[in-house]
Design a protein around this motif. Structure first.
Motif, mmCIF file in Angstrom:
data_model
loop_
_atom_site.group_PDB
_atom_site.id
_atom_site.type_symbol
_atom_site.label_atom_id
_atom_site.label_comp_id
_atom_site.label_asym_id
_atom_site.label_seq_id
_atom_site.Cartn_x
_atom_site.Cartn_y
_atom_site.Cartn_z
ATOM 1 N N ALA A 174 0.835 -1.209 0.000
ATOM 2 C CA ALA A 174 0.000 0.000 0.000
ATOM 3 C C ALA A 174 0.868 1.258 0.000
ATOM 4 O O ALA A 174 0.553 2.244 -0.669
ATOM 5 C CB ALA A 174 -0.936 -0.006 1.206
ATOM 6 N N ASP A 175 1.984 1.232 0.736
ATOM 7 C CA ASP A 175 2.878 2.391 0.764
ATOM 8 C C ASP A 175 3.382 2.723 -0.640
ATOM 9 O O ASP A 175 3.428 3.894 -1.034
ATOM 10 C CB ASP A 175 4.076 2.117 1.680
ATOM 11 N N GLU A 176 3.754 1.704 -1.396
ATOM 12 C CA GLU A 176 4.270 1.916 -2.747
ATOM 13 C C GLU A 176 3.172 2.447 -3.669
ATOM 14 O O GLU A 176 3.394 3.368 -4.454
ATOM 15 C CB GLU A 176 4.834 0.613 -3.307
ATOM 16 N N VAL A 177 1.987 1.866 -3.551
ATOM 17 C CA VAL A 177 0.880 2.276 -4.412
ATOM 18 C C VAL A 177 0.451 3.700 -4.107
ATOM 19 O O VAL A 177 0.263 4.529 -5.017
ATOM 20 C CB VAL A 177 -0.319 1.316 -4.249
ATOM 21 N N TYR A 178 0.300 4.033 -2.846
ATOM 22 C CA TYR A 178 -0.255 5.334 -2.472
ATOM 23 C C TYR A 178 0.713 6.483 -2.676
ATOM 24 O O TYR A 178 0.343 7.653 -2.501
ATOM 25 C CB TYR A 178 -0.762 5.289 -1.037
ATOM 26 N N ALA A 179 1.948 6.166 -3.064
ATOM 27 C CA ALA A 179 2.903 7.221 -3.417
ATOM 28 C C ALA A 179 2.729 7.642 -4.872
ATOM 29 O O ALA A 179 3.399 8.563 -5.335
ATOM 30 C CB ALA A 179 4.334 6.729 -3.193
ATOM 31 N N ARG A 180 1.810 6.976 -5.579
ATOM 32 C CA ARG A 180 1.576 7.250 -7.002
ATOM 33 C C ARG A 180 0.243 7.964 -7.208
ATOM 34 O O ARG A 180 -0.675 7.865 -6.415
ATOM 35 C CB ARG A 180 1.550 5.933 -7.791
ATOM 36 N N SER A 181 0.162 8.678 -8.329
ATOM 37 C CA SER A 181 -1.121 9.252 -8.749
ATOM 38 C C SER A 181 -1.987 8.115 -9.300
ATOM 39 O O SER A 181 -1.462 7.162 -9.893
ATOM 40 C CB SER A 181 -0.862 10.288 -9.847
ATOM 41 N N TYR A 233 -3.653 8.162 -6.352
ATOM 42 C CA TYR A 233 -3.845 7.963 -4.919
ATOM 43 C C TYR A 233 -3.341 9.155 -4.113
ATOM 44 O O TYR A 233 -3.856 9.432 -3.014
ATOM 45 C CB TYR A 233 -3.131 6.688 -4.481
ATOM 46 N N THR A 234 -2.330 9.866 -4.635
ATOM 47 C CA THR A 234 -1.773 11.000 -3.906
ATOM 48 C C THR A 234 -2.760 12.151 -3.752
ATOM 49 O O THR A 234 -2.563 13.037 -2.917
ATOM 50 C CB THR A 234 -0.509 11.518 -4.619
ATOM 51 N N ARG A 235 -3.828 12.141 -4.539
ATOM 52 C CA ARG A 235 -4.838 13.201 -4.406
ATOM 53 C C ARG A 235 -5.760 12.963 -3.206
ATOM 54 O O ARG A 235 -6.537 13.843 -2.834
ATOM 55 C CB ARG A 235 -5.678 13.283 -5.684
ATOM 56 N N HIS A 236 -5.681 11.786 -2.629
ATOM 57 C CA HIS A 236 -6.514 11.448 -1.475
ATOM 58 C C HIS A 236 -5.751 11.827 -0.211
ATOM 59 O O HIS A 236 -4.782 11.172 0.165
ATOM 60 C CB HIS A 236 -6.811 9.951 -1.495
ATOM 61 N N LYS A 237 -6.181 12.899 0.447
ATOM 62 C CA LYS A 237 -5.461 13.414 1.611
ATOM 63 C C LYS A 237 -5.994 12.806 2.904
ATOM 64 O O LYS A 237 -7.111 12.314 2.977
ATOM 65 C CB LYS A 237 -5.569 14.940 1.666
ATOM 66 N N GLY A 238 -5.155 12.876 3.923
ATOM 67 C CA GLY A 238 -5.542 12.330 5.215
ATOM 68 C C GLY A 238 -4.572 11.247 5.629
ATOM 69 O O GLY A 238 -3.524 11.040 5.025
ATOM 70 N N THR A 239 -4.916 10.530 6.676
ATOM 71 C CA THR A 239 -4.057 9.471 7.204
ATOM 72 C C THR A 239 -4.806 8.150 7.188
ATOM 73 O O THR A 239 -5.860 8.027 7.819
ATOM 74 C CB THR A 239 -3.616 9.790 8.644
ATOM 75 N N ARG A 240 -4.280 7.167 6.487
ATOM 76 C CA ARG A 240 -4.955 5.875 6.413
ATOM 77 C C ARG A 240 -4.618 5.033 7.625
ATOM 78 O O ARG A 240 -3.621 5.255 8.321
ATOM 79 C CB ARG A 240 -4.578 5.135 5.134
ATOM 80 N N VAL A 241 -5.438 4.038 7.880
ATOM 81 C CA VAL A 241 -5.219 3.093 8.977
ATOM 82 C C VAL A 241 -4.236 2.020 8.515
ATOM 83 O O VAL A 241 -4.381 1.461 7.435
ATOM 84 C CB VAL A 241 -6.552 2.449 9.404
#
Length: 314
Positions: free
Chosen positions: A204-211, A213-221
């Motif tokens: 998830a860390d690798e995926v969420y560093a990409r567009s 996903y980067t437009r989704h702000k906040g802190t995930r669980v």
């Protein structure tokens, strides 16, 4: 020579992949029934699978608040939703019947998009191409059915799911038997297993560093704090992931289900919902469950029945 030494030799004689499965370490091993099975006196004897695969019942969980009836039968469920390509490959085994590979079972999955939106909710509007096409798919992106083949496998082409407040990224799943394919969907029969599929945080860390996903702000669980995942690895729905974020990821899991029983997903578990509007922290999500044309979103809160893989949320 001790009994332990004899057992170890038997395992090693099977070779790498089969040995891991016998030990319950491989991604292909069917999951154990409950976390409680680790306690003395409550261990369930495993059923033998092919090649010595450890096969016991996979714990069920809640279906979550965004199930949509009438999802289409199809392999590619993306409907134009952007994200890191993901292939989901599930192998289904019939635990009460010698853990045989289960052919003809209808596997159903659904998940949110990169921004945390589900189809079938006001915040989860379909892409323009789908709106123009109309029909079932316009309101059912990132949802679908596939029936297992003779190898017990059902495979979907999708994108890596996003996240919403209070939950780690996951995919909801149900396995149905006894129904039939009609009008482009799967109807009737019974739901034999309801579960949720998870991903290790590093993926998830690798995926969420990409567009995008980067437009989704906040802190995930993080996975360890998710209110449904219990930390039991493949047994509790943690998928084995290979590939990379550039070429695409492959997520696999083998599940052992009981085809003689109904499991509608009303066990205690995920009672959370994506927020109706962006939170103060700026975390967007899908609003309250509202049914689109051609289907109905399940919004009934889970009942008090205990789920084998539920841990109360933090």
């Amino acid at each position: 020579m001790t009994d332990r030494d004899i057992s170890r030799r038997r395992v090693l004689a099977l070779g790498g992949g089969a040995a891991s499965a016998v030990l319950g370490l491989g991604a292909g091993a069917c999951s154990s029934p409950t976390r409680g099975s680790r306690a003395p006196g409550s261990r369930q004897a495993p059923s033998p699978g092919s090649a010595g695969e450890l096969c016991v019942l996979t714990p069920g969980t809640t279906a979550g608040p965004y199930h949509l009836r009438g999802a289409p039968v199809r392999k590619d469920i993306t409907d134009g939703r952007p994200g890191v390509p993901l292939t989901v490959r599930l192998t289904v085994r019939d635990e009460p019947h010698a853990c045989a590979l289960l052919s003809g079972a209808a596997v159903e999955i659904w998940h949110c998009d990169a921004q945390g939106h589900y189809s079938g909710s006001p915040g989860g509007t379909p892409p323009a191409a789908s709106r123009e096409a109309g029909g079932t798919r316009a309101g059912a992106y990132l949802r679908g059915f596939q029936q297992t083949g003779a190898d017990g496998v059902a495979e979907f082409v999708t994108v890596f799911p996003g996240w919403y407040a209070s939950r780690a990224p996951h995919i909801d799943v149900r396995v149905h038997t006894g129904g039939r394919r009609t009008a482009g969907t799967y109807e009737g029969g019974r739901i034999n297993w309801t579960g949720q599929l998870f991903f290790d945080d590093r993926h998830a860390d690798e995926v969420y560093a990409r567009s995008p996903y980067t437009r989704h702000k906040g802190t995930r669980v993080r996975l360890a704090r998710d209110q449904v995942y219990r930390g039991g690895g493949a047994r509790d729905g943690l998928m084995a992931v290979t590939g990379n974020v550039d070429a695409g990821l492959l997520a696999t899991l083998t599940v052992g289900i009981d085809t003689t029983r109904e499991s509608d997903g009303t066990a205690t578990g995920d009672s959370s919902r994506p927020p109706a509007s962006p939170s103060p922290a700026g975390t967007p999500g899908a609003p309250s469950a509202t049914a689109p044309a051609g289907g109905a979103v399940s919004s009934t809160p889970p009942d008090s029945a205990a789920s084998a893989s539920h841990t109360p949320g933090p």
